[in-house]
Design a protein around this motif. Structure first.
Motif, mmCIF file in Angstrom:
data_model
loop_
_atom_site.group_PDB
_atom_site.id
_atom_site.type_symbol
_atom_site.label_atom_id
_atom_site.label_comp_id
_atom_site.label_asym_id
_atom_site.label_seq_id
_atom_site.Cartn_x
_atom_site.Cartn_y
_atom_site.Cartn_z
ATOM 1 N N GLU A 83 0.863 -1.234 -0.058
ATOM 2 C CA GLU A 83 -0.052 -0.020 -0.038
ATOM 3 C C GLU A 83 0.736 1.218 -0.037
ATOM 4 N N VAL A 118 -3.776 1.423 5.558
ATOM 5 C CA VAL A 118 -3.931 2.857 5.789
ATOM 6 C C VAL A 118 -2.911 3.085 6.884
ATOM 7 N N ILE A 125 1.055 9.209 2.777
ATOM 8 C CA ILE A 125 -0.282 9.853 2.591
ATOM 9 C C ILE A 125 -0.233 11.297 3.185
ATOM 10 N N PHE A 143 -10.709 3.346 1.003
ATOM 11 C CA PHE A 143 -9.954 2.253 2.068
ATOM 12 C C PHE A 143 -11.190 1.721 2.493
ATOM 13 N N SER A 158 -10.396 3.206 10.059
ATOM 14 C CA SER A 158 -9.267 3.926 9.356
ATOM 15 C C SER A 158 -9.474 5.508 9.465
ATOM 16 N N MET A 162 -6.963 8.879 9.079
ATOM 17 C CA MET A 162 -7.062 9.877 7.551
ATOM 18 C C MET A 162 -7.314 11.147 8.577
ATOM 19 N N GLY A 197 -10.593 11.006 1.299
ATOM 20 C CA GLY A 197 -10.660 9.515 1.373
ATOM 21 C C GLY A 197 -12.297 8.992 1.033
#
Length: 320
Positions: A83, A118, A125, A143, A158, A162, A197
């Motif tokens: 990822e 994630v 990210i 995700f 997640s 984020m 996201g």
């Protein structure tokens, strides 16, 4: 008499009413964005990379099966080794316009991974989100969360991770909203200069529904807000403190302005009767669980039900 819905029509953009499951909706979403850019006279290409995992375990298979349609539309699918390498590649797509000899005005990108992905991808990210997105690019970070640990070694959620990285999260409650929120996600990413996201759960991504797949269904309203010096899009060079200031003072406020302008947080149920109660419910799985129970209540008058499309926003509507 309406025309019949056929399985082979799922990726035909001239067929607005199609039968899709959640992962197929993500594939059609890539084709729709390319068509929207072409209609707007913008030369773009699409790029997809990520690593499979429940509930997005079948996405790479669907992307591979649709290789012909994606290639024709100018969308490149590159499965990630993991990822975080995929996220790093996605970061690079937003820098195309900074290089000499660019053949397109931007690259819209889709990253995908499950919850633990994630977690391990927090570094790229966070860096990519602060660096920014291209004005004609944009990043949709899809995700998959497995709240109940149905097919994962751990249960996971997640959106807090984020949020900690400054990434706004949209939470679709249906296959239709995967298409709608996905298109809004790229428009928001371009407008605010951030990754956006898209949270998916088993109950939504594994569902199948007949949806409105019209390319022009979503009409993004772009708020009239002042640009900061140098704008909010990706730029060359390293400016850690400047990137942080732009994110907090300019980019995230633009996210909220877009959400308000496009009513992504909206009142879904209301009453003229004076009431003592109001409910706030996240979209996605939560709204699916709340509504049936709300209908079952008797003797309780709820003033309104506020459905939150953007996680972490929306309570201002109760004050109006």
């Amino acid at each position: 008499m309406p025309s019949p819905v056929r399985l082979e029509d799922r990726y035909r953009l001239d067929c607005p009413q199609v039968l899709l499951n959640g992962t197929q909706a993500l594939v059609r979403l890539l084709l729709m964005q390319q068509a929207r850019d072409t209609m707007a006279g913008v030369r773009t290409r699409g790029y997809v990379s990520g690593y499979r995992g429940s509930p997005l375990g079948g996405l790479d298979l669907q992307l591979t099966a649709a290789a012909g349609e994606l290639t024709t539309a100018g969308v490149h699918f590159q499965p990630g080794v993991n990822e975080d390498l995929a996220a790093t590649a996605i970061w690079g797509t937003q820098q195309v316009g900074l290089l000499p000899g660019a053949q397109v005005q931007g690259v819209y990108a889709l990253w995908y991974g499950k919850g633990p992905g994630v977690d391990r991808s927090g570094d790229p990210i966070k860096h990519a989100n602060r660096a920014g997105t291209a004005a004609y690019g944009g990043v949709l970070a899809v995700f998959g969360d497995d709240h109940g640990g149905k097919s994962s070694t751990i249960s996971h959620q997640s959106d807090p991770a984020m949020a900690a990285n400054g990434v706004p999260v949209l939470y679709p409650a249906s296959v239709q909203e995967i298409l709608d929120y996905g298109l809004h996600g790229w428009a928001l990413s371009r407008f605010a200069g951030v990754w956006v996201g898209l949270k998916t759960v088993n109950e939504v991504i594994e569902a199948t529904a007949t949806v409105d797949g019209s390319v022009e269904r979503v009409q993004a309203r772009i708020p009239d807000v002042q640009e900061p010096p140098g704008g909010v899009s990706v730029r060359a060079g390293l400016d850690p403190l400047g990137d942080e200031i732009r994110l907090m003072r300019h980019k995230l406020p633009r996210v909220h302005a877009y959400v308000r302008a496009n009513r992504l947080d909206r009142v879904t149920h209301g009453t003229d009767v004076e009431a003592e109660w109001g409910l706030i419910a996240l979209m996605g799985l939560f709204i699916m669980l709340v509504l049936p129970r709300l209908r079952a209540l008797s003797g309780l008058v709820v003033s309104l039900l506020l459905a939150i499309g953007l996680i972490g926003a929306g309570t201002h509507l109760f004050m109006q």
